[in-house]
Scaffold this motif. Structure first.
Motif, mmCIF file in Angstrom:
data_model
loop_
_atom_site.group_PDB
_atom_site.id
_atom_site.type_symbol
_atom_site.label_atom_id
_atom_site.label_comp_id
_atom_site.label_asym_id
_atom_site.label_seq_id
_atom_site.Cartn_x
_atom_site.Cartn_y
_atom_site.Cartn_z
ATOM 1 N N ASP A 1 0.858 -1.182 0.000
ATOM 2 C CA ASP A 1 0.000 0.000 0.000
ATOM 3 C C ASP A 1 0.898 1.236 0.000
ATOM 4 O OD1 ASP A 1 -1.742 2.059 0.476
ATOM 5 O OD2 ASP A 1 -2.903 0.972 1.982
ATOM 6 N N ILE A 2 0.772 2.055 -1.042
ATOM 7 C CA ILE A 2 1.713 3.153 -1.225
ATOM 8 C C ILE A 2 1.536 4.244 -0.168
ATOM 9 C CG2 ILE A 2 2.392 4.992 -2.840
ATOM 10 C CD1 ILE A 2 1.585 2.869 -5.070
ATOM 11 N N VAL B 1 -9.262 18.377 -3.976
ATOM 12 C CA VAL B 1 -9.038 17.036 -4.518
ATOM 13 C C VAL B 1 -8.047 16.240 -3.659
ATOM 14 C CG1 VAL B 1 -8.516 15.713 -6.597
ATOM 15 C CG2 VAL B 1 -9.477 17.996 -6.802
ATOM 16 N N ALA C 1 -7.291 12.649 0.121
ATOM 17 C CA ALA C 1 -6.677 11.310 0.116
ATOM 18 C C ALA C 1 -5.620 11.135 1.210
ATOM 19 C CB ALA C 1 -6.060 11.029 -1.247
ATOM 20 N N GLN D 1 -17.574 13.064 1.168
ATOM 21 C CA GLN D 1 -17.811 11.747 1.759
ATOM 22 C C GLN D 1 -16.963 11.539 3.008
ATOM 23 O OE1 GLN D 1 -17.066 9.638 -1.837
ATOM 24 N NE2 GLN D 1 -19.191 9.089 -2.155
ATOM 25 N N ALA E 1 -26.109 15.526 1.518
ATOM 26 C CA ALA E 1 -26.711 14.450 2.309
ATOM 27 C C ALA E 1 -26.740 13.132 1.537
ATOM 28 C CB ALA E 1 -28.123 14.849 2.735
ATOM 29 N N LEU E 2 -26.912 13.220 0.209
ATOM 30 C CA LEU E 2 -26.889 12.001 -0.603
ATOM 31 C C LEU E 2 -25.509 11.348 -0.548
ATOM 32 C CD1 LEU E 2 -28.685 12.455 -4.033
ATOM 33 C CD2 LEU E 2 -29.156 10.763 -2.261
ATOM 34 N N LEU E 3 -24.470 12.162 -0.564
ATOM 35 C CA LEU E 3 -23.112 11.619 -0.523
ATOM 36 C C LEU E 3 -22.767 11.091 0.856
ATOM 37 C CD1 LEU E 3 -21.103 14.309 -2.506
ATOM 38 C CD2 LEU E 3 -21.401 11.921 -3.143
ATOM 39 N N ASN E 4 -23.208 11.829 1.878
ATOM 40 C CA ASN E 4 -22.768 11.516 3.232
ATOM 41 C C ASN E 4 -23.876 11.874 4.213
ATOM 42 O OD1 ASN E 4 -21.582 11.381 5.735
ATOM 43 N ND2 ASN E 4 -19.781 12.600 5.200
ATOM 44 N N PRO E 5 -24.708 10.892 4.579
ATOM 45 C CA PRO E 5 -25.856 11.171 5.452
ATOM 46 C C PRO E 5 -25.434 11.691 6.829
ATOM 47 C CG PRO E 5 -25.866 8.869 4.667
ATOM 48 C CD PRO E 5 -24.596 9.487 4.187
ATOM 49 N N ARG F 1 -10.957 6.294 -6.877
ATOM 50 C CA ARG F 1 -11.189 7.126 -5.697
ATOM 51 C C ARG F 1 -9.910 7.398 -4.913
ATOM 52 N NH1 ARG F 1 -15.787 7.439 -2.724
ATOM 53 N NH2 ARG F 1 -14.671 6.662 -0.932
ATOM 54 N N SER F 2 -8.751 6.992 -5.419
ATOM 55 C CA SER F 2 -7.512 7.134 -4.660
ATOM 56 C C SER F 2 -6.993 8.560 -4.662
ATOM 57 C CB SER F 2 -6.436 6.226 -5.251
ATOM 58 O OG SER F 2 -6.034 6.714 -6.524
ATOM 59 N N GLY F 3 -7.454 9.361 -5.623
ATOM 60 C CA GLY F 3 -6.949 10.727 -5.739
ATOM 61 C C GLY F 3 -5.694 10.815 -6.591
ATOM 62 N N TRP G 1 -24.565 9.326 -9.551
ATOM 63 C CA TRP G 1 -23.365 10.102 -9.186
ATOM 64 C C TRP G 1 -23.037 10.002 -7.704
ATOM 65 C CZ3 TRP G 1 -23.268 14.030 -5.645
ATOM 66 C CH2 TRP G 1 -24.508 14.480 -5.197
ATOM 67 N N ALA G 2 -24.063 9.849 -6.869
ATOM 68 C CA ALA G 2 -23.829 9.829 -5.424
ATOM 69 C C ALA G 2 -23.676 8.407 -4.879
ATOM 70 C CB ALA G 2 -24.961 10.540 -4.698
ATOM 71 N N THR H 1 -25.872 6.031 -4.585
ATOM 72 C CA THR H 1 -26.948 5.547 -3.710
ATOM 73 C C THR H 1 -27.299 4.115 -4.106
ATOM 74 O OG1 THR H 1 -28.525 6.589 -5.190
ATOM 75 C CG2 THR H 1 -27.952 7.810 -3.213
ATOM 76 N N SER I 1 -27.995 6.088 1.049
ATOM 77 C CA SER I 1 -26.747 6.715 0.628
ATOM 78 C C SER I 1 -25.645 6.396 1.636
ATOM 79 C CB SER I 1 -26.940 8.219 0.464
ATOM 80 O OG SER I 1 -27.522 8.758 1.621
ATOM 81 N N GLY I 2 -24.421 6.811 1.291
ATOM 82 C CA GLY I 2 -23.285 6.588 2.178
ATOM 83 C C GLY I 2 -22.896 5.133 2.312
ATOM 84 N N PHE J 1 -17.397 1.447 0.719
ATOM 85 C CA PHE J 1 -16.730 1.223 -0.561
ATOM 86 C C PHE J 1 -15.806 0.013 -0.460
ATOM 87 C CE2 PHE J 1 -18.229 5.510 -1.118
ATOM 88 C CZ PHE J 1 -18.668 5.473 -2.434
ATOM 89 N N LEU K 1 -4.335 2.271 -3.845
ATOM 90 C CA LEU K 1 -3.137 2.889 -4.407
ATOM 91 C C LEU K 1 -2.017 1.950 -3.961
ATOM 92 C CD1 LEU K 1 -1.907 5.138 -6.012
ATOM 93 C CD2 LEU K 1 -1.753 6.517 -3.959
#
Lengths: 219, 148
Positions: A8-9, A121, A125, A154, A182-186, B30-32, B120-121, B123, B130-131, B134, B140
């Motif tokens: 793992d880097i 961005v 990470a 998130q 909220a959709l991304l992170n409740p 999603r690692s950036g 996109w989210a 769900t 949601s949430g 992963f 990485l």
């Protein structure tokens, strides 16, 4: 010949971050990693936050590509500040933060704020050893930030929606922003703030104090 | 990338490998990290920079998995960068795994590669929660290298 490494880097960074997190915990300090675009109002938010946290002991680690301007602004509030210049790097890493923290006496602190390099961005990470990530997003940047930069929303525990005094002057749909976040992170707490006018600063400071209390109770 | 090559260099010394043919990374969306930026850093640090170009191959089996190759032209040596020419002919392989998630409420597994891809989210397509947790896409990782 094939040599399997499965390395793992980011592990080296994460191990350093966990070490710092343990040190913060042993001193009962809440570490807060502030992430936001350049100009989202991170430093101004910190200035108002430090004033409102009167009686509590705060230090700030400032991350910027160049200049010590932000650390100078923080020092004018009376709080100790250490400036990191990343000289091009778009985010802080745990090693930089540990170096900066060595100039601070963690044992006498309640809060350690780390203001990351302005960027939505890469900072998402990198674990810096903080307890919570907070994303700062201003209404002037537009209401589509959660859709465009989902990772940071998130991973954050709270979102300070800054510069809300500008709402009458910009096309910003606060309900859309809240719904997308909220959709991304409740579990994300969205805190509308105007550092300029003082709106919402009390709620933000109360959220921080709650997190500090919760952390100390868990110890 | 410097750290990645250091790890390979140390391992190659232990294994008695003098020519590295392949360095394989796993880089989740999603690692950036950006595969293109990694490829550029590899070319510069390994001394394989040149008109090699980039090949993007469809990775098996999902359409959203891609392998990006960065071949270094033979003859360019990595002189001055550790054991002479260790990486001179090395190729960087980047595997981009699909983002997969598991719903925390109903346990449904879903993500990229499904017939109806995620929204996109991310769900849950079954219960709308949601949430999610992963399962992949954050990687990485330096997976392996090949040499002789």
């Amino acid at each position: 010949m094939r040599v399997k490494l499965a390395r793992d880097i980011l592990k080296a960074n994460d191990q350093l971050a966990n070490g710092l997190r343990r040190r913060l915990t042993s001193h009962g300090v809440l570490g807060v990693n502030l992430i936001g675009s350049p100009g989202s109002g991170k430093t101004t938010l910190l200035e108002r936050t430090i004033e409102r946290l009167e009686g509590l002991r705060v230090a700030v680690i400032e991350g910027d590509i160049a200049t010590a301007l932000d650390a100078e602004r923080i020092e004018r509030t009376g709080a100790p500040a250490v400036q990191i210049n990343t000289e091009g790097a778009c985010h802080l890493d745990a090693n930089m933060v540990i170096d900066a923290a060595s100039e601070l006496d963690l044992a006498v602190l309640d809060f350690l704020f780390i203001e990351n390099v302005g960027n939505l961005v890469c900072p998402a990470a990198w674990d810096l050893g903080e307890d919570v990530k907070v994303v700062v997003s201003s209404v002037a940047e537009g209401d589509e930030k959660p859709r465009k930069y989902p990772a940071v929303f998130q991973k954050a525990a709270a979102c300070v929606l800054s510069k809300v005094d500008l709402l009458p002057h910009v096309d910003f749909d606060i309900e859309r922003f809240r719904a997308d976040a909220a959709l991304l992170n409740p579990d994300l707490t969205v805190l509308p703030v105007s550092a300029r006018e003082g709106t919402g600063v009390a709620e933000w400071v109360a959220w921080l104090k709650d997190r500090l209390t919760a952390k100390r109770q868990r110890r | 990338m410097e750290r990645i090559l250091d790890v390979v260099r140390e391992s190659a010394a232990r294994e008695g490998i003098t020519r590295v043919r392949t360095v394989a990374l796993v880089v989740g969306p999603r690692s950036g990290a950006m595969p293109e930026a990694l490829r550029f850093a590899f070319e510069v640090l390994a001394g394989t920079a040149g008109p090699g170009g980039t090949q993007t191959a469809a990775g098996p089996p999902a359409t959203d998995s891609a392998a990006i190759e960065s071949p270094g032209p033979p003859g360019r040596s990595g002189a001055g960068r550790g054991p002479a020419g260790l990486f001179a002919e090395a190729v960087l392989l980047i595997d981009v795994p699909p983002i997969r998630a598991r719903c925390r409420r109903c346990g449904t597994r879903y993500g990229e590669g499904d017939e109806n891809g995620p929204d996109w989210a991310f769900t849950c397509p079954a219960c709308g929660s949601s949430g999610p947790e992963f399962l992949s896409g954050n990687e990485l990782r330096l997976d392996y290298y090949e040499g002789d």
